[in-house]
Design a protein around this motif. Structure first.
Motif, mmCIF file in Angstrom:
data_model
loop_
_atom_site.group_PDB
_atom_site.id
_atom_site.type_symbol
_atom_site.label_atom_id
_atom_site.label_comp_id
_atom_site.label_asym_id
_atom_site.label_seq_id
_atom_site.Cartn_x
_atom_site.Cartn_y
_atom_site.Cartn_z
ATOM 1 N N VAL A 53 0.848 -1.195 0.000
ATOM 2 C CA VAL A 53 0.000 0.000 0.000
ATOM 3 C C VAL A 53 0.882 1.243 0.000
ATOM 4 O O VAL A 53 1.926 1.275 0.659
ATOM 5 N N LEU A 54 0.433 2.266 -0.714
ATOM 6 C CA LEU A 54 1.073 3.579 -0.726
ATOM 7 C C LEU A 54 0.091 4.581 -0.130
ATOM 8 O O LEU A 54 -1.079 4.615 -0.521
ATOM 9 N N VAL A 55 0.534 5.384 0.831
ATOM 10 C CA VAL A 55 -0.275 6.469 1.381
ATOM 11 C C VAL A 55 0.433 7.763 0.996
ATOM 12 O O VAL A 55 1.544 8.034 1.453
ATOM 13 N N ILE A 56 -0.206 8.560 0.137
ATOM 14 C CA ILE A 56 0.469 9.679 -0.512
ATOM 15 C C ILE A 56 -0.319 10.965 -0.313
ATOM 16 O O ILE A 56 -1.520 11.024 -0.620
ATOM 17 N N ASP A 57 0.360 11.987 0.180
ATOM 18 C CA ASP A 57 -0.265 13.300 0.336
ATOM 19 C C ASP A 57 -0.437 13.941 -1.041
ATOM 20 O O ASP A 57 0.394 13.764 -1.934
ATOM 21 N N ARG A 58 -1.530 14.682 -1.193
ATOM 22 C CA ARG A 58 -1.820 15.320 -2.484
ATOM 23 C C ARG A 58 -0.828 16.438 -2.786
ATOM 24 O O ARG A 58 -0.359 16.573 -3.917
ATOM 25 N N LYS A 59 -0.508 17.264 -1.795
ATOM 26 C CA LYS A 59 0.395 18.404 -1.986
ATOM 27 C C LYS A 59 1.769 18.054 -1.428
ATOM 28 O O LYS A 59 1.941 17.944 -0.207
ATOM 29 N N LEU A 60 2.731 17.855 -2.310
ATOM 30 C CA LEU A 60 4.083 17.465 -1.899
ATOM 31 C C LEU A 60 5.112 18.358 -2.550
ATOM 32 O O LEU A 60 4.924 18.817 -3.681
ATOM 33 N N PRO A 61 6.232 18.610 -1.869
ATOM 34 C CA PRO A 61 7.342 19.315 -2.527
ATOM 35 C C PRO A 61 8.036 18.405 -3.530
ATOM 36 O O PRO A 61 7.947 17.180 -3.448
ATOM 37 N N ALA A 62 8.713 19.017 -4.481
ATOM 38 C CA ALA A 62 9.545 18.345 -5.495
ATOM 39 C C ALA A 62 8.717 17.651 -6.571
ATOM 40 O O ALA A 62 8.986 17.800 -7.754
ATOM 41 N N LEU A 63 7.700 16.888 -6.170
ATOM 42 C CA LEU A 63 6.846 16.201 -7.134
ATOM 43 C C LEU A 63 5.461 16.060 -6.513
ATOM 44 O O LEU A 63 5.316 15.465 -5.452
ATOM 45 N N ASP A 64 4.458 16.609 -7.164
ATOM 46 C CA ASP A 64 3.093 16.580 -6.642
ATOM 47 C C ASP A 64 2.574 15.156 -6.491
ATOM 48 O O ASP A 64 2.975 14.249 -7.224
ATOM 49 N N GLY A 65 1.671 14.956 -5.519
ATOM 50 C CA GLY A 65 1.136 13.621 -5.268
ATOM 51 C C GLY A 65 0.451 13.006 -6.476
ATOM 52 O O GLY A 65 0.575 11.803 -6.734
ATOM 53 N N LEU A 66 -0.290 13.821 -7.245
ATOM 54 C CA LEU A 66 -0.931 13.305 -8.456
ATOM 55 C C LEU A 66 0.101 12.809 -9.446
ATOM 56 O O LEU A 66 -0.033 11.723 -10.031
ATOM 57 N N ASP A 67 1.144 13.598 -9.658
ATOM 58 C CA ASP A 67 2.198 13.198 -10.591
ATOM 59 C C ASP A 67 2.914 11.952 -10.092
ATOM 60 O O ASP A 67 3.281 11.079 -10.888
ATOM 61 N N LEU A 68 3.117 11.865 -8.783
ATOM 62 C CA LEU A 68 3.793 10.698 -8.218
ATOM 63 C C LEU A 68 3.003 9.427 -8.499
ATOM 64 O O LEU A 68 3.549 8.429 -8.982
ATOM 65 N N VAL A 69 1.702 9.445 -8.211
ATOM 66 C CA VAL A 69 0.885 8.265 -8.463
ATOM 67 C C VAL A 69 0.867 7.930 -9.946
ATOM 68 O O VAL A 69 1.013 6.772 -10.349
ATOM 69 N N ALA A 70 0.705 8.957 -10.788
ATOM 70 C CA ALA A 70 0.651 8.713 -12.230
ATOM 71 C C ALA A 70 1.949 8.102 -12.743
ATOM 72 O O ALA A 70 1.936 7.188 -13.592
ATOM 73 N N ARG A 71 3.086 8.572 -12.231
ATOM 74 C CA ARG A 71 4.371 8.023 -12.687
ATOM 75 C C ARG A 71 4.552 6.578 -12.224
ATOM 76 O O ARG A 71 5.077 5.746 -12.976
ATOM 77 N N LEU A 72 4.141 6.293 -11.005
ATOM 78 C CA LEU A 72 4.233 4.912 -10.525
ATOM 79 C C LEU A 72 3.340 3.993 -11.351
ATOM 80 O O LEU A 72 3.733 2.872 -11.711
ATOM 81 N N ARG A 73 2.136 4.445 -11.674
ATOM 82 C CA ARG A 73 1.241 3.626 -12.501
ATOM 83 C C ARG A 73 1.802 3.442 -13.912
ATOM 84 O O ARG A 73 1.651 2.369 -14.503
ATOM 85 N N SER A 74 2.443 4.481 -14.438
ATOM 86 C CA SER A 74 3.014 4.356 -15.782
ATOM 87 C C SER A 74 4.138 3.335 -15.828
ATOM 88 O O SER A 74 4.443 2.783 -16.889
ATOM 89 N N ARG A 75 4.761 3.077 -14.661
ATOM 90 C CA ARG A 75 5.812 2.052 -14.567
ATOM 91 C C ARG A 75 5.247 0.723 -14.071
ATOM 92 O O ARG A 75 5.985 -0.177 -13.702
ATOM 93 N N ARG A 76 3.935 0.604 -14.068
ATOM 94 C CA ARG A 76 3.211 -0.620 -13.718
ATOM 95 C C ARG A 76 3.477 -1.077 -12.285
ATOM 96 O O ARG A 76 3.565 -2.277 -12.004
ATOM 97 N N ILE A 77 3.620 -0.112 -11.367
ATOM 98 C CA ILE A 77 3.728 -0.451 -9.949
ATOM 99 C C ILE A 77 2.334 -0.811 -9.449
ATOM 100 O O ILE A 77 1.415 0.015 -9.504
ATOM 101 N N PRO A 78 2.121 -2.042 -8.932
ATOM 102 C CA PRO A 78 0.765 -2.512 -8.640
ATOM 103 C C PRO A 78 0.233 -2.169 -7.252
ATOM 104 O O PRO A 78 -0.937 -2.422 -6.973
ATOM 105 N N ALA A 79 1.067 -1.610 -6.360
ATOM 106 C CA ALA A 79 0.630 -1.365 -4.983
ATOM 107 C C ALA A 79 -0.627 -0.495 -4.952
ATOM 108 O O ALA A 79 -0.778 0.435 -5.748
ATOM 109 N N ARG A 80 -1.532 -0.790 -4.029
ATOM 110 C CA ARG A 80 -2.728 0.028 -3.845
ATOM 111 C C ARG A 80 -2.334 1.394 -3.293
ATOM 112 O O ARG A 80 -1.405 1.499 -2.474
ATOM 113 N N ALA A 81 -3.033 2.444 -3.729
ATOM 114 C CA ALA A 81 -2.661 3.805 -3.341
ATOM 115 C C ALA A 81 -3.843 4.531 -2.701
ATOM 116 O O ALA A 81 -4.938 4.573 -3.264
ATOM 117 N N LEU A 82 -3.595 5.091 -1.523
ATOM 118 C CA LEU A 82 -4.558 5.932 -0.823
ATOM 119 C C LEU A 82 -4.007 7.350 -0.812
ATOM 120 O O LEU A 82 -2.894 7.586 -0.340
#
Length: 223
Positions: A53-82
């Motif tokens: 499981v990944l627990v990710i804040d929406r507003k993050l420094p360096a890389l926004d939470g939305l971009d972080l989740v999208a990049r992980l999904r683009s690399r086919r990381i299967p962990a569930r994300a909250l």
């Protein structure tokens, strides 16, 4: 966890006080927790370690939470994300889910509700534990078949299956021939045995199933 492997969780939160509280709570409940204070560190950990499981804040420094989740999904990381957020509009929730989040929780939140949502995501992870995604297809760990995007099942030999399983378990990782020979085959075998079984898998499943990274080795492709 009742003696089973503890669930691994990645917490990406830049509020140090909140991150400490969440880490303490989740460790008490039996999770193994890694923390990252910004999106870039979270991306590095998400790509190089395996989490349930990944627990990710929406507003993050360096890389926004939305971009972080999208990049992980683009690399086919299967962990569930909250995703945790102070942004509560319907549009914000839709954006999070469209980026690849599985659940969305508004700040401030109740710790018991957060824990319950994480447990629910862990159950969903457990339900899919016998399947590894390969692009639009999948690898069924029981009965050890590859399933193409159109639903066609392809039987694999024991070594074909194990080679594909190793690659599918870490879809963003490039594996050297030496590593694959060590993990899948008898080390006494010639190094070319890895290339031979890559050929077999491509012949059965299509050339795209395994990608050659020239000078480095092989990584997972897609079905």
């Amino acid at each position: 966890m009742r003696g089973e492997r503890p669930n691994r969780l990645l917490l990406v939160e830049d509020d140090d006080e909140l991150a400490g509280l969440l880490t303490e709570t989740l460790v008490y409940e039996g999770f193994v927790v890694d923390r990252a204070a910004d999106g870039q560190r979270g991306l590095h950990l998400g790509l190089t370690r395996t989490y349930d499981v990944l627990v990710i804040d929406r507003k993050l420094p360096a890389l926004d939470g939305l971009d972080l989740v999208a990049r992980l999904r683009s690399r086919r990381i299967p962990a569930r994300a909250l995703m945790l957020t102070a942004l509560g509009t319907v549009g914000d929730r839709i954006a999070g889910l469209d980026a690849g989040a599985d659940d969305y929780l508004m700040k401030p939140f109740d710790l018991d509700e957060l824990s319950a949502r994480i447990r629910a995501l862990c159950r969903r992870t457990s339900d899919s534990a016998n399947v590894l995604r390969i692009g639009a297809g999948r690898l069924d760990l029981t009965p050890r078949d590859a399933v193409l995007a159109d639903g066609t099942r392809v039987a694999l030999s024991a070594r074909e299956f194990e080679l594909l399983r190793v690659l599918a378990a870490q879809p963003s990782t490039v594996h050297s021939r030496a590593e694959l020979r060590r993990r899948v085959f008898d080390e006494a075998a010639a190094a070319s045995i890895v290339d031979t079984y890559v050929y077999y898998l491509r012949r059965k499943l299509g050339r795209a199933v395994i990608r050659t990274v020239h000078g480095l080795g092989y990584r997972l492709g897609g079905l």
